[in-house]
Structure formats: C-alpha cells, structure tokens
Design a protein around this motif. Structure first.
Motif, PDB file in Angstrom:
ATOM      1  N   PRO A   1       0.832  -1.211   0.000  1.00  0.00           N
ATOM      2  CA  PRO A   1       0.000   0.000   0.000  1.00  0.00           C
ATOM      3  C   PRO A   1       0.863   1.256   0.000  1.00  0.00           C
ATOM      4  N   THR A   2       0.276   2.363  -0.388  1.00  0.00           N
ATOM      5  CA  THR A   2       0.973   3.647  -0.418  1.00  0.00           C
ATOM      6  C   THR A   2       0.745   4.374   0.902  1.00  0.00           C
ATOM      7  N   PRO A   3       1.796   4.587   1.688  1.00  0.00           N
ATOM      8  CA  PRO A   3       1.621   5.230   3.000  1.00  0.00           C
ATOM      9  C   PRO A   3       1.461   6.743   2.891  1.00  0.00           C
ATOM     10  N   GLU A   4       0.877   7.320   3.926  1.00  0.00           N
ATOM     11  CA  GLU A   4       0.672   8.762   3.968  1.00  0.00           C
ATOM     12  C   GLU A   4       1.879   9.530   4.481  1.00  0.00           C
ATOM     13  N   GLY A   5       2.756   8.855   5.235  1.00  0.00           N
ATOM     14  CA  GLY A   5       3.857   9.591   5.839  1.00  0.00           C
ATOM     15  C   GLY A   5       4.974   8.684   6.299  1.00  0.00           C
ATOM     16  N   ALA A   6       5.863   9.238   7.153  1.00  0.00           N
ATOM     17  CA  ALA A   6       7.082   8.586   7.641  1.00  0.00           C
ATOM     18  C   ALA A   6       7.983   8.250   6.454  1.00  0.00           C
ATOM     19  N   PHE A   7       8.927   7.309   6.631  1.00  0.00           N
ATOM     20  CA  PHE A   7       9.736   6.889   5.480  1.00  0.00           C
ATOM     21  C   PHE A   7       9.869   5.367   5.456  1.00  0.00           C
ATOM     22  N   TYR A   8       8.709   4.711   5.630  1.00  0.00           N
ATOM     23  CA  TYR A   8       8.652   3.261   5.607  1.00  0.00           C
ATOM     24  C   TYR A   8       7.532   2.785   4.690  1.00  0.00           C
ATOM     25  N   VAL A   9       7.712   1.591   4.146  1.00  0.00           N
ATOM     26  CA  VAL A   9       6.610   0.847   3.547  1.00  0.00           C
ATOM     27  C   VAL A   9       6.549  -0.506   4.247  1.00  0.00           C
ATOM     28  N   TYR A  10       5.355  -1.087   4.227  1.00  0.00           N
ATOM     29  CA  TYR A  10       5.115  -2.338   4.955  1.00  0.00           C
ATOM     30  C   TYR A  10       4.364  -3.311   4.050  1.00  0.00           C
ATOM     31  N   PRO A  11       5.056  -3.836   3.036  1.00  0.00           N
ATOM     32  CA  PRO A  11       4.383  -4.711   2.062  1.00  0.00           C
ATOM     33  C   PRO A  11       4.045  -6.085   2.633  1.00  0.00           C
ATOM     34  N   SER A  12       2.981  -6.655   2.098  1.00  0.00           N
ATOM     35  CA  SER A  12       2.590  -8.017   2.438  1.00  0.00           C
ATOM     36  C   SER A  12       3.296  -8.995   1.510  1.00  0.00           C
ATOM     37  N   VAL A  13       3.752 -10.118   2.076  1.00  0.00           N
ATOM     38  CA  VAL A  13       4.360 -11.186   1.273  1.00  0.00           C
ATOM     39  C   VAL A  13       3.486 -12.437   1.309  1.00  0.00           C
ATOM     40  N   ALA A  14       2.191 -12.244   1.524  1.00  0.00           N
ATOM     41  CA  ALA A  14       1.283 -13.399   1.593  1.00  0.00           C
ATOM     42  C   ALA A  14       1.370 -14.239   0.327  1.00  0.00           C
ATOM     43  N   GLY A  15       1.584 -13.595  -0.823  1.00  0.00           N
ATOM     44  CA  GLY A  15       1.661 -14.326  -2.087  1.00  0.00           C
ATOM     45  C   GLY A  15       2.939 -15.105  -2.279  1.00  0.00           C
ATOM     46  N   CYS A  16       3.889 -14.946  -1.352  1.00  0.00           N
ATOM     47  CA  CYS A  16       5.165 -15.672  -1.448  1.00  0.00           C
ATOM     48  C   CYS A  16       5.231 -16.882  -0.526  1.00  0.00           C
ATOM     49  N   LEU A  17       4.308 -16.965   0.416  1.00  0.00           N
ATOM     50  CA  LEU A  17       4.375 -18.037   1.412  1.00  0.00           C
ATOM     51  C   LEU A  17       4.117 -19.403   0.780  1.00  0.00           C
ATOM     52  N   GLY A  18       4.839 -20.392   1.281  1.00  0.00           N
ATOM     53  CA  GLY A  18       4.693 -21.738   0.767  1.00  0.00           C
ATOM     54  C   GLY A  18       5.572 -22.036  -0.422  1.00  0.00           C
ATOM     55  N   LYS A  19       6.272 -21.028  -0.920  1.00  0.00           N
ATOM     56  CA  LYS A  19       7.147 -21.217  -2.071  1.00  0.00           C
ATOM     57  C   LYS A  19       8.588 -21.438  -1.606  1.00  0.00           C
ATOM     58  N   THR A  20       9.425 -21.819  -2.556  1.00  0.00           N
ATOM     59  CA  THR A  20      10.820 -22.118  -2.260  1.00  0.00           C
ATOM     60  C   THR A  20      11.719 -21.170  -3.038  1.00  0.00           C
ATOM     61  N   SER A  21      12.744 -20.648  -2.362  1.00  0.00           N
ATOM     62  CA  SER A  21      13.649 -19.704  -3.012  1.00  0.00           C
ATOM     63  C   SER A  21      14.575 -20.420  -3.979  1.00  0.00           C
ATOM     64  N   ALA A  22      15.292 -19.631  -4.779  1.00  0.00           N
ATOM     65  CA  ALA A  22      16.223 -20.207  -5.753  1.00  0.00           C
ATOM     66  C   ALA A  22      17.299 -21.050  -5.078  1.00  0.00           C
ATOM     67  N   ALA A  23      17.605 -20.735  -3.814  1.00  0.00           N
ATOM     68  CA  ALA A  23      18.616 -21.492  -3.069  1.00  0.00           C
ATOM     69  C   ALA A  23      18.015 -22.671  -2.302  1.00  0.00           C
ATOM     70  N   GLY A  24      16.705 -22.905  -2.491  1.00  0.00           N
ATOM     71  CA  GLY A  24      16.071 -24.047  -1.861  1.00  0.00           C
ATOM     72  C   GLY A  24      15.504 -23.809  -0.479  1.00  0.00           C
ATOM     73  N   ILE A  25      15.337 -22.532  -0.087  1.00  0.00           N
ATOM     74  CA  ILE A  25      14.811 -22.213   1.241  1.00  0.00           C
ATOM     75  C   ILE A  25      13.291 -22.097   1.169  1.00  0.00           C
ATOM     76  N   LEU A  26      12.583 -22.807   2.046  1.00  0.00           N
ATOM     77  CA  LEU A  26      11.129 -22.727   2.109  1.00  0.00           C
ATOM     78  C   LEU A  26      10.727 -21.400   2.755  1.00  0.00           C
ATOM     79  N   ILE A  27       9.889 -20.653   2.069  1.00  0.00           N
ATOM     80  CA  ILE A  27       9.412 -19.372   2.604  1.00  0.00           C
ATOM     81  C   ILE A  27       8.102 -19.644   3.332  1.00  0.00           C
ATOM     82  N   ASP A  28       8.210 -19.987   4.608  1.00  0.00           N
ATOM     83  CA  ASP A  28       7.024 -20.326   5.394  1.00  0.00           C
ATOM     84  C   ASP A  28       6.632 -19.238   6.380  1.00  0.00           C
ATOM     85  N   SER A  29       7.345 -18.104   6.354  1.00  0.00           N
ATOM     86  CA  SER A  29       7.035 -16.980   7.242  1.00  0.00           C
ATOM     87  C   SER A  29       7.709 -15.732   6.694  1.00  0.00           C
TER      88      SER A  29
END
Length: 401
Positions: free
Chosen positions: A318-346
C-alpha cells in the motif's frame, strides 16, 4: 544467568537494531549488502543547528541542566505546540529526554502497576510492548489490516478497552507502515476514548513533519480538547531534523505526570546532553523551510519503492501517507521455495533468505506484531533503493512451488 532480573527475561532485544547491525557486519566482511532496516534519515543535520551546538560549546554551556531540560528548550517546545498543533502548554508541562524512546519509557515507569494494560495497535514500533513489560504493565495488541491501510478502527479500539486499560498508545504517521490518520479518522477514535475516561492517551508524533500528497497531520488532543488533561503528546527532533544521534525527545502533558517522569529521569540519566538541548532550541525556533524540500525527496522515493514492490510477484504494497517506511505483504510468497532451496514459510524466512541470497536487509513483519510482511526504510538514496527493489523483484521471480 540466574542473577539477572526476571523482568529482563520478559523482554527481547530490538529486532530492527539487530538487523541493522547484521547488515553492517556483513558489509564489513566484504558482502554486497544494501541496508534498508534502519529508521534513520540519510540527510545531514542542517547547518544552522550544528552551528548552534558549536556556539553552545564555545560559550561554555557544557554543565548539568535541570533533569528534564533547560527552560529555553521547554519554551521552544511550548511555542512549537502552539504554532503547529494548536495546543497550549507551559514549561512546567514539558519533559525533555534522551531521545523519544526515553520519554515513553519514563511515562510507563512512572504510571504502570501490575495488571495495568496498554493498548498497542499492530503493526507497532518494536520497542512499544517491551517498554510496557519493563514498566510492569501488560501490552494488549490490537491488530489492524491491509484492507484498512493498517489503521485502527473505532470498533476494534472499543472492543479492546477493559477496566484495566490505563494507556492507549497511538502513532501517526506510523512506524512501520507509514499510515497516517485524517482528522475524521482521529475523531472517530477520540469519540471512543471520550466514552472511557479512565484511559489515558500517549501519542508518538515523531514523524509529524514527514507527510505526503497533501496529508495533514493532527494529534489526538488537538482533535478532541476533552482529552487534553489525560494525554501525553510525545515528539522529538530525530526524524524531521535528521538529529537521530543528538538524542533529544520531548513530551507535554499534565503537570503531575510530567513531575513523575522527572523523578524517574532524575534517578536514571538525569539531564539530556546539554549541547544537544541547545541544538534542539535552534531546530525548533530556526528556519523550517528545508522540511518541505526533504519531504519532496522522501515522497519521490516512496513512489519509486511502492511501484517497484507492487511489480514484484507475490508482494502487495500500500501507499503510505507519511514517515519513510513501507510495509508490504508477502502473503503471495508463502509456501514457495527460493532459488537457493529455502522454504518461505514466514516473513522471517522471507527476510532471511532475501538477505542471504540478494544482500538486501529488511526487517520481518513478525517483529512489528503483524505478519506476513516486511518493513523497508526508504531513507536512503534513489540509486540504492532502485537496486534493492530490483533484487527483490528478481528474488520473488525466482520463487517456485
């Protein structure tokens, strides 16, 4: 170790500090690391503020001061609240501490008893719950949602209040989400608080001057004057004035509370750095025009990061109104495996694998009390942000499963 305090066992080290330290250690070891974990402006302290500090040293203003600040700084804080927030205070209602964190800590130490509850919307700045625990209270986490822009709803606030609630801790614009509350959104929350006169309000307004797209900042006691006598309005010079290392935070509130906080500080750190106090006087009283220039730069960086992260597979930002942070969701990445073979479970697994495989250091969302997300600080150069987001896109594209 058995001789350590049981209270200390209830708290954990700051995850943001830990991630930033890890990134620095990896850089020192020769790794190509882009650190996006630290909540610190990359701009320098303005020259007029540095000059004021040098002048204070030359004038011999290097002795102890009153425990909670020199009268000149307290008056500058009163003037700031009147000028920018429409709030009237006198110096006896002001406390100055060694950074904004100590302001909050002093207030909790001065007011909390066993069984007292502190309402904290999540995601939250990592130190809030642990400071409550150190003060002997019980943090009560009130979740927000991506669908509401990570903003607390009046119904959720109402449902969380109990007879044991002592404080409601409110942060806008937010660390870690950057979410800012409009006047109407704040009014809806203050209406709830007016129905519960036993609940005090502690605001963390540290990112007040970092607001974008015409967003206008308001603080609760400004929106609802009826809360004035039970609100501690906290702020500081760290973020807006790029004075993180100077360590000056401040608050204004009812005199009995300020006096209690003074007692705590008198038996811990005593006064904040004298030189930093004189620098803060100049920060608050001096020219403010640079704030708009820096906000414009932060806004451009925000738009760059939000756009690139939303182009990454599995990420929603989402686009924040202020500060200098973003807080993206990675829900669409959970359950997948990285190129190095690491399970993205959290989100912690996501952040760890991202650092290991791409050299991009972010802070995982569980540290802020709401998952699955991560926090990026975009208080760094456009070039570094572009490269970091490109690496994140590549990392996400390489996920399988």
């Amino acid at each position: 170790m058995t001789f350590l305090s049981k209270t200390l066992a209830r708290v954990k080290p700051s995850p943001t500090v830990a991630m930033n330290q890890l990134a620095q250690e990896l850089k020192a070891a020769g790794r190509d690391v882009i650190g996006l974990a630290a909540g610190e402006p990359d701009f320098d302290t303005p020259d007029n503020i540095k000059t004021a500090a040098v002048a204070a040293i030359a004038a011999g203003k290097t002795k102890y001061t009153a425990p909670d600040g020199i009268i000149e700084l307290k008056q500058a804080i009163c003037d700031k609240f009147a000028r920018e927030n429409g709030l009237t205070y006198v110096p006896a209602q002001v406390s100055v501490s060694t950074g904004g964190k100590q302001v909050l800590y002093n207030a909790f130490m001065a007011t909390l008893n066993p069984g007292d509850e502190v309402l904290i919307p999540a995601p939250y700045w990592v130190s809030y719950p642990d400071m409550v625990l150190l003060g002997g209270g019980t943090p009560v986490i009130v979740p927000t949602a991506l669908e509401t822009g990570y903003k607390l709803t009046p119904d959720a606030l109402e449902a969380a209040i109990t007879p044991q609630t002592k404080w409601f801790l409110f942060n806008s614009p937010s660390n870690p989400t950057g979410a800012g509350y409009t006047w109407d959104e704040l009014r809806a929350l203050t209406d709830v608080l007016m129905r519960h006169p036993h609940v005090w309000v502690m605001t963390d307004d540290m990112y007040e001057h970092l607001a974008y797209d015409g967003f206008k900042f308001f603080t609760p006691a400004q929106v609802e004057p009826g809360l004035y006598e039970r609100t501690l309005t906290c702020n500081g010079v760290s973020k807006a004035y790029a004075m993180t290392g100077w360590r000056i935070g401040y608050a204004a509130g009812p005199e009995p509370l300020i006096a209690a906080m003074r007692k705590v500080q008198s038996q811990s750190t005593t006064n904040p750095c004298t030189i930093s106090q004189w620098a803060a006087v100049e920060a608050l009283n001096g020219p403010q025009d640079f704030l708009a220039t820096r906000c414009a730069a932060f806004s451009e960086r925000r738009d760059l990061v939000v756009g690139m992260l939303n182009d990454a597979q599995g990420i929603t930002c989402p686009t924040p109104e202020g500060a200098f942070y973003v807080y993206p969701s990675v829900a669409g990445c959970l359950g997948k495996t990285s190129a190095a073979g690491i399970l993205i479970d959290s989100d912690q697994a996501f952040a760890t694998a991202l650092l290991d495989e791409t050299g991009v250091a972010v802070v995982f969302g569980a540290a802020f009390g709401l998952s699955p997300n991560f926090r990026i600080s975009y208080a760094t150069s456009t070039e570094a942000l572009t490269e970091a987001c490109t690496r994140i896109q590549t990392f996400c594209a390489g996920l399988s499963g």
